[in-house]
Motif scaffolding. Structure first.
Motif, PDB file in Angstrom:
ATOM      1  N   TYR A  19       0.830  -1.207   0.000  1.00 25.00           N
ATOM      2  CA  TYR A  19       0.000   0.000   0.000  1.00 25.00           C
ATOM      3  C   TYR A  19       0.866   1.259   0.000  1.00 25.00           C
ATOM      4  N   VAL A  20       1.907   1.254   0.803  1.00 26.02           N
ATOM      5  CA  VAL A  20       2.821   2.403   0.857  1.00 26.02           C
ATOM      6  C   VAL A  20       3.523   2.580  -0.487  1.00 26.02           C
ATOM      7  N   LEU A  21       3.944   1.492  -1.108  1.00 25.42           N
ATOM      8  CA  LEU A  21       4.643   1.581  -2.394  1.00 25.42           C
ATOM      9  C   LEU A  21       3.739   2.117  -3.500  1.00 25.42           C
ATOM     10  N   THR A  22       2.471   1.705  -3.513  1.00 21.68           N
ATOM     11  CA  THR A  22       1.561   2.217  -4.540  1.00 21.68           C
ATOM     12  C   THR A  22       1.296   3.710  -4.348  1.00 21.68           C
ATOM     13  N   LYS A  23       1.203   4.147  -3.104  1.00 22.20           N
ATOM     14  CA  LYS A  23       0.996   5.568  -2.837  1.00 22.20           C
ATOM     15  C   LYS A  23       2.263   6.381  -3.142  1.00 22.20           C
ATOM     16  N   LEU A  24       3.414   5.766  -2.957  1.00 23.23           N
ATOM     17  CA  LEU A  24       4.681   6.457  -3.182  1.00 23.23           C
ATOM     18  C   LEU A  24       4.991   6.625  -4.669  1.00 23.23           C
ATOM     19  N   ARG A  26       3.139   7.910  -6.899  1.00 22.81           N
ATOM     20  CA  ARG A  26       2.692   9.233  -7.325  1.00 22.81           C
ATOM     21  C   ARG A  26       3.768  10.280  -7.075  1.00 22.81           C
ATOM     22  N   VAL A  27       4.450  10.169  -5.935  1.00 22.84           N
ATOM     23  CA  VAL A  27       5.491  11.140  -5.583  1.00 22.84           C
ATOM     24  C   VAL A  27       6.711  10.964  -6.485  1.00 22.84           C
ATOM     25  N   THR A  28       7.128   9.734  -6.690  1.00 22.02           N
ATOM     26  CA  THR A  28       8.322   9.502  -7.512  1.00 22.02           C
ATOM     27  C   THR A  28       8.050   9.771  -8.990  1.00 22.02           C
ATOM     28  N   ARG A  29       6.796   9.748  -9.400  1.00 24.50           N
ATOM     29  CA  ARG A  29       6.458  10.085 -10.786  1.00 24.50           C
ATOM     30  C   ARG A  29       6.655  11.580 -11.030  1.00 24.50           C
ATOM     31  N   HIS A  30       6.364  12.405 -10.007  1.00 20.06           N
ATOM     32  CA  HIS A  30       6.518  13.855 -10.155  1.00 20.06           C
ATOM     33  C   HIS A  30       7.973  14.297 -10.095  1.00 20.06           C
ATOM     34  N   PHE A  31       8.782  13.604  -9.323  1.00 18.88           N
ATOM     35  CA  PHE A  31      10.147  14.062  -9.083  1.00 18.88           C
ATOM     36  C   PHE A  31      11.058  12.843  -9.081  1.00 18.88           C
ATOM     37  N   ASP A  32      11.977  12.778 -10.030  1.00 20.57           N
ATOM     38  CA  ASP A  32      12.805  11.579 -10.174  1.00 20.57           C
ATOM     39  C   ASP A  32      14.184  11.697  -9.543  1.00 20.57           C
ATOM     40  N   GLN A  33      14.519  12.827  -8.933  1.00 17.18           N
ATOM     41  CA  GLN A  33      15.844  13.002  -8.341  1.00 17.18           C
ATOM     42  C   GLN A  33      15.853  12.645  -6.855  1.00 17.18           C
ATOM     43  N   VAL A  34      15.138  11.608  -6.493  1.00 15.37           N
ATOM     44  CA  VAL A  34      15.058  11.159  -5.105  1.00 15.37           C
ATOM     45  C   VAL A  34      16.217  10.206  -4.833  1.00 15.37           C
ATOM     46  N   VAL A  35      16.976  10.486  -3.788  1.00 18.01           N
ATOM     47  CA  VAL A  35      18.120   9.659  -3.431  1.00 18.01           C
ATOM     48  C   VAL A  35      17.722   8.577  -2.430  1.00 18.01           C
ATOM     49  N   ASP A  36      16.943   8.972  -1.419  1.00 20.53           N
ATOM     50  CA  ASP A  36      16.704   8.089  -0.278  1.00 20.53           C
ATOM     51  C   ASP A  36      15.354   8.429   0.343  1.00 20.53           C
ATOM     52  N   ILE A  37      14.584   7.399   0.716  1.00 21.35           N
ATOM     53  CA  ILE A  37      13.296   7.592   1.390  1.00 21.35           C
ATOM     54  C   ILE A  37      13.243   6.671   2.610  1.00 21.35           C
ATOM     55  N   ASN A  38      12.967   7.262   3.777  1.00 22.50           N
ATOM     56  CA  ASN A  38      12.789   6.500   5.014  1.00 22.50           C
ATOM     57  C   ASN A  38      11.366   6.713   5.505  1.00 22.50           C
ATOM     58  N   ILE A  39      10.629   5.624   5.691  1.00 26.86           N
ATOM     59  CA  ILE A  39       9.244   5.698   6.156  1.00 26.86           C
ATOM     60  C   ILE A  39       9.161   4.974   7.492  1.00 26.86           C
ATOM     61  N   LEU A  40       8.551   5.641   8.476  1.00 30.51           N
ATOM     62  CA  LEU A  40       8.390   5.072   9.801  1.00 30.51           C
ATOM     63  C   LEU A  40       6.909   5.060  10.149  1.00 30.51           C
ATOM     64  N   LEU A  41       6.381   3.892  10.434  1.00 26.60           N
ATOM     65  CA  LEU A  41       4.980   3.724  10.818  1.00 26.60           C
ATOM     66  C   LEU A  41       4.948   3.355  12.299  1.00 26.60           C
ATOM     67  N   THR A  42       4.186   4.105  13.098  1.00 29.77           N
ATOM     68  CA  THR A  42       4.145   3.851  14.538  1.00 29.77           C
ATOM     69  C   THR A  42       2.708   3.767  15.037  1.00 29.77           C
TER      70      THR A  42
END
Length: 114
Positions: A19-24, A26-42
């Motif tokens: 679910y997180v990957l499918t939502k993500l 959209r973000v990576t489609r807009h901007f491709d210069q992403v180096v690193d993504i850290n997601i924390l679910l609590t």
């Protein structure tokens, strides 16, 4: 792009990760210069009846780090809200990176003459 999804007081299930990957996407489609993504679910246990689900993301892009957090009673709703906020910030960062300056008319006429 490096992607890390971790949980605090929560086991990250494959369906939650998907679910997180499918939502993500959209973000990576807009901007491709992403180096690193850290997601924390609590999951914060406030009272027996109240449980607050929290999602945080730290996105390291070329030139800037973006941090977004969101909290809701439902974890999936918190992830939706988080990705909306992240998308807005990434689009704003992308707009700021683009060169909006136009050459002056004086210089433009010199280029046209050549």
């Amino acid at each position: 792009m490096n992607l890390t999804i971790s949980g605090h007081h929560l086991e990250v299930t494959p369906s939650l990760k998907e679910y997180v990957l499918t939502k993500l996407d959209r973000v990576t489609r807009h901007f491709d210069q992403v180096v690193d993504i850290n997601i924390l679910l609590t999951v914060e246990k406030l009272k027996e009846k109240e449980r607050r689900q929290k999602a945080e993301v730290t996105l390291h892009a070329k030139g800037k780090d973006i941090f977004v957090e969101s909290a809701h009673e439902d974890l999936y709703a918190a992830i939706d809200e988080l990705m909306d906020k992240l998308d807005r910030q990434v689009c704003r960062h992308k707009d700021r990176l683009q060169d909006h300056h136009h050459p002056s008319p004086k210089r433009q006429s010199l280029v046209d003459l050549q």
